[in-house]
Motif scaffolding. Structure first.
Motif, PDB file in Angstrom:
ATOM      1  N   ALA A   5       0.804  -1.115   0.051  1.00 25.80           N
ATOM      2  CA  ALA A   5      -0.068  -0.087  -0.081  1.00 25.80           C
ATOM      3  C   ALA A   5       0.859   1.207   0.152  1.00 25.80           C
ATOM      4  N   PHE A   6       2.058   1.287   0.802  1.00 22.88           N
ATOM      5  CA  PHE A   6       2.990   2.135   0.816  1.00 22.88           C
ATOM      6  C   PHE A   6       3.368   2.576  -0.513  1.00 22.88           C
ATOM      7  N   ALA A   7       3.732   1.444  -1.176  1.00 27.58           N
ATOM      8  CA  ALA A   7       4.368   1.572  -2.694  1.00 27.58           C
ATOM      9  C   ALA A   7       3.398   2.071  -3.564  1.00 27.58           C
ATOM     10  N   ILE A   8       1.982   1.865  -3.549  1.00 27.26           N
ATOM     11  CA  ILE A   8       1.217   2.427  -4.262  1.00 27.26           C
ATOM     12  C   ILE A   8       1.007   3.896  -3.966  1.00 27.26           C
ATOM     13  N   GLU A   9       0.874   4.270  -2.942  1.00 27.94           N
ATOM     14  CA  GLU A   9       0.737   5.859  -2.498  1.00 27.94           C
ATOM     15  C   GLU A   9       2.096   6.541  -2.893  1.00 27.94           C
ATOM     16  N   ALA A  10       3.100   6.056  -2.768  1.00 29.77           N
ATOM     17  CA  ALA A  10       4.575   6.561  -3.089  1.00 29.77           C
ATOM     18  C   ALA A  10       4.644   6.888  -4.607  1.00 29.77           C
ATOM     19  N   GLU A  11       4.180   5.712  -5.281  1.00 27.69           N
ATOM     20  CA  GLU A  11       4.228   5.928  -6.665  1.00 27.69           C
ATOM     21  C   GLU A  11       3.220   7.015  -7.272  1.00 27.69           C
ATOM     22  N   ALA A  12       2.071   6.858  -6.817  1.00 27.58           N
ATOM     23  CA  ALA A  12       1.023   8.159  -7.071  1.00 27.58           C
ATOM     24  C   ALA A  12       1.379   9.207  -6.760  1.00 27.58           C
ATOM     25  N   THR A  13       2.313   9.538  -5.588  1.00 23.40           N
ATOM     26  CA  THR A  13       2.636  10.846  -5.161  1.00 23.40           C
ATOM     27  C   THR A  13       3.592  11.338  -6.330  1.00 23.40           C
ATOM     28  N   GLN A  14       4.519  10.475  -6.780  1.00 24.50           N
ATOM     29  CA  GLN A  14       5.609  10.605  -7.911  1.00 24.50           C
ATOM     30  C   GLN A  14       5.066  11.025  -9.235  1.00 24.50           C
ATOM     31  N   ARG A  15       3.991  10.198  -9.226  1.00 24.67           N
ATOM     32  CA  ARG A  15       3.746  10.375 -10.754  1.00 24.67           C
ATOM     33  C   ARG A  15       2.683  11.976 -10.672  1.00 24.67           C
ATOM     34  N   TYR A  16       2.129  12.255  -9.729  1.00 24.43           N
ATOM     35  CA  TYR A  16       1.517  13.473  -9.836  1.00 24.43           C
ATOM     36  C   TYR A  16       2.292  14.658  -9.618  1.00 24.43           C
ATOM     37  N   ARG A  17       3.563  14.632  -8.901  1.00 24.30           N
ATOM     38  CA  ARG A  17       4.582  15.550  -8.919  1.00 24.30           C
ATOM     39  C   ARG A  17       5.125  15.384 -10.555  1.00 24.30           C
ATOM     40  N   HIS A  28       0.794  12.012  -0.644  1.00 27.01           N
ATOM     41  CA  HIS A  28       2.111  12.100   0.180  1.00 27.01           C
ATOM     42  C   HIS A  28       1.353  11.988   1.569  1.00 27.01           C
ATOM     43  N   LYS A  29       0.483  12.664   1.630  1.00 31.51           N
ATOM     44  CA  LYS A  29      -0.221  12.507   3.173  1.00 31.51           C
ATOM     45  C   LYS A  29      -0.589  11.044   3.519  1.00 31.51           C
ATOM     46  N   HIS A  30      -1.311  10.337   2.600  1.00 31.03           N
ATOM     47  CA  HIS A  30      -1.928   9.248   2.544  1.00 31.03           C
ATOM     48  C   HIS A  30      -0.509   8.049   2.879  1.00 31.03           C
ATOM     49  N   ARG A  31       0.519   8.451   1.997  1.00 28.80           N
ATOM     50  CA  ARG A  31       1.789   7.639   2.302  1.00 28.80           C
ATOM     51  C   ARG A  31       2.175   7.854   3.734  1.00 28.80           C
ATOM     52  N   GLN A  42       2.985   5.987   9.706  1.00 31.69           N
ATOM     53  CA  GLN A  42       2.616   6.553  11.010  1.00 31.69           C
ATOM     54  C   GLN A  42       1.913   5.568  11.669  1.00 31.69           C
ATOM     55  N   HIS A  43       0.897   4.810  10.951  1.00 34.76           N
ATOM     56  CA  HIS A  43       0.155   3.750  11.342  1.00 34.76           C
ATOM     57  C   HIS A  43       1.067   2.338  11.805  1.00 34.76           C
ATOM     58  N   MET A  44       1.782   2.140  10.805  1.00 38.13           N
ATOM     59  CA  MET A  44       2.899   0.893  11.045  1.00 38.13           C
ATOM     60  C   MET A  44       3.966   1.197  12.024  1.00 38.13           C
ATOM     61  N   GLY A  45       4.443   2.588  12.467  1.00 42.48           N
ATOM     62  CA  GLY A  45       5.261   2.892  13.160  1.00 42.48           C
ATOM     63  C   GLY A  45       6.727   3.016  12.514  1.00 42.48           C
ATOM     64  N   TRP A  46       6.614   3.086  11.233  1.00 39.91           N
ATOM     65  CA  TRP A  46       8.025   2.827  10.600  1.00 39.91           C
ATOM     66  C   TRP A  46       8.578   4.399  10.681  1.00 39.91           C
ATOM     67  N   LEU A  47       9.898   4.488  10.740  1.00 38.29           N
ATOM     68  CA  LEU A  47      10.581   5.691  10.815  1.00 38.29           C
ATOM     69  C   LEU A  47      11.347   5.718   9.502  1.00 38.29           C
ATOM     70  N   THR A  48      11.522   4.782   8.719  1.00 38.78           N
ATOM     71  CA  THR A  48      11.854   4.833   7.379  1.00 38.78           C
ATOM     72  C   THR A  48      11.046   4.059   6.453  1.00 38.78           C
ATOM     73  N   PRO A  49      10.971   4.507   5.198  1.00 40.54           N
ATOM     74  CA  PRO A  49      10.131   3.702   4.151  1.00 40.54           C
ATOM     75  C   PRO A  49      10.445   2.116   4.356  1.00 40.54           C
ATOM     76  N   PRO A  50       9.582   1.579   4.165  1.00 39.21           N
ATOM     77  CA  PRO A  50       9.813  -0.103   4.176  1.00 39.21           C
ATOM     78  C   PRO A  50      10.500  -0.345   2.701  1.00 39.21           C
ATOM     79  N   ARG A  51      11.093  -1.460   2.947  1.00 41.44           N
ATOM     80  CA  ARG A  51      11.596  -2.254   1.615  1.00 41.44           C
ATOM     81  C   ARG A  51      10.681  -2.828   1.073  1.00 41.44           C
ATOM     82  N   VAL A  52      10.432  -2.308  -0.124  1.00 40.49           N
ATOM     83  CA  VAL A  52       9.190  -2.847  -0.827  1.00 40.49           C
ATOM     84  C   VAL A  52       9.680  -3.966  -1.679  1.00 40.49           C
ATOM     85  N   LYS A  53       8.804  -5.269  -1.922  1.00 39.67           N
ATOM     86  CA  LYS A  53       9.342  -6.606  -2.569  1.00 39.67           C
ATOM     87  C   LYS A  53       8.694  -5.890  -4.127  1.00 39.67           C
ATOM     88  N   PRO A  54       9.316  -6.421  -5.099  1.00 38.65           N
ATOM     89  CA  PRO A  54       8.812  -6.113  -6.564  1.00 38.65           C
ATOM     90  C   PRO A  54       7.565  -6.640  -6.881  1.00 38.65           C
TER      91      PRO A  54
END
Length: 150
Positions: free
Chosen positions: A17-29, A55-58, A63-75
């Motif tokens: 889900a993070f990867a989906i939101e990050a990709e959408a953020t980048q594409r809108y940019r 970006h806010k959704h990402r 925050q929900h997951m308590g991640w301090l850095t972006p997760p390693r996303v499997k392809p």
């Protein structure tokens, strides 16, 4: 047709889900930058607004997951060439009007809603199903927001 990788844990699902939101953020940019280059500030600002929402959704996922850095996303392999919430660059045109941008956003949000809804009904662990259902509801709200803007 490519198959989508089905997450087996909530952490894997949220990374997806993070990867989906990050990709959408980048594409809108990228879309905003293209519209700025073509001196279309009204549409560029609309894409910037959509970028901020994604970006806010990402960040909410982090925050929900308590991640301090972006997760390693499997392809992941999506059912199409782009992720569920990512518009294709061939949708842009330098003479776009705001309603064109909103139609792109509506299409993206509907695809994301469909993606998460399908996963919420899939044969996955209950925690993943619940998280997918929650993400589907958030995307449904985004669909309604975009419809109101239109």
């Amino acid at each position: 047709m490519k198959k989508t990788t089905t997450p087996r844990t909530v952490a894997d699902f949220m990374a997806q889900a993070f990867a989906i939101e990050a990709e959408a953020t980048q594409r809108y940019r990228e879309f905003a930058e293209q519209m700025e280059m073509h001196n279309n500030p009204e549409v560029a600002e609309l894409f910037r607004k959509l970028e901020r929402i994604e970006h806010k959704h990402r960040d909410q996922i982090m925050q929900h997951m308590g991640w301090l850095t972006p997760p390693r996303v499997k392809p992941y392999k999506w059912e199409g060439a782009e992720g569920p919430e990512t518009g294709t660059v061939n949708e842009l045109h330098y003479l776009m009007q705001p309603w064109h941008a909103l139609e792109i956003a509506l299409h993206n949000e509907q695809r994301a809603y469909k993606f998460f809804s399908k996963l919420a009904k899939a044969s996955v662990p209950p925690g993943v199903r619940a998280a997918a259902k929650e993400m589907a509801e958030e995307e449904r709200e985004h669909v309604e927001l975009i419809r109101e803007w239109i």
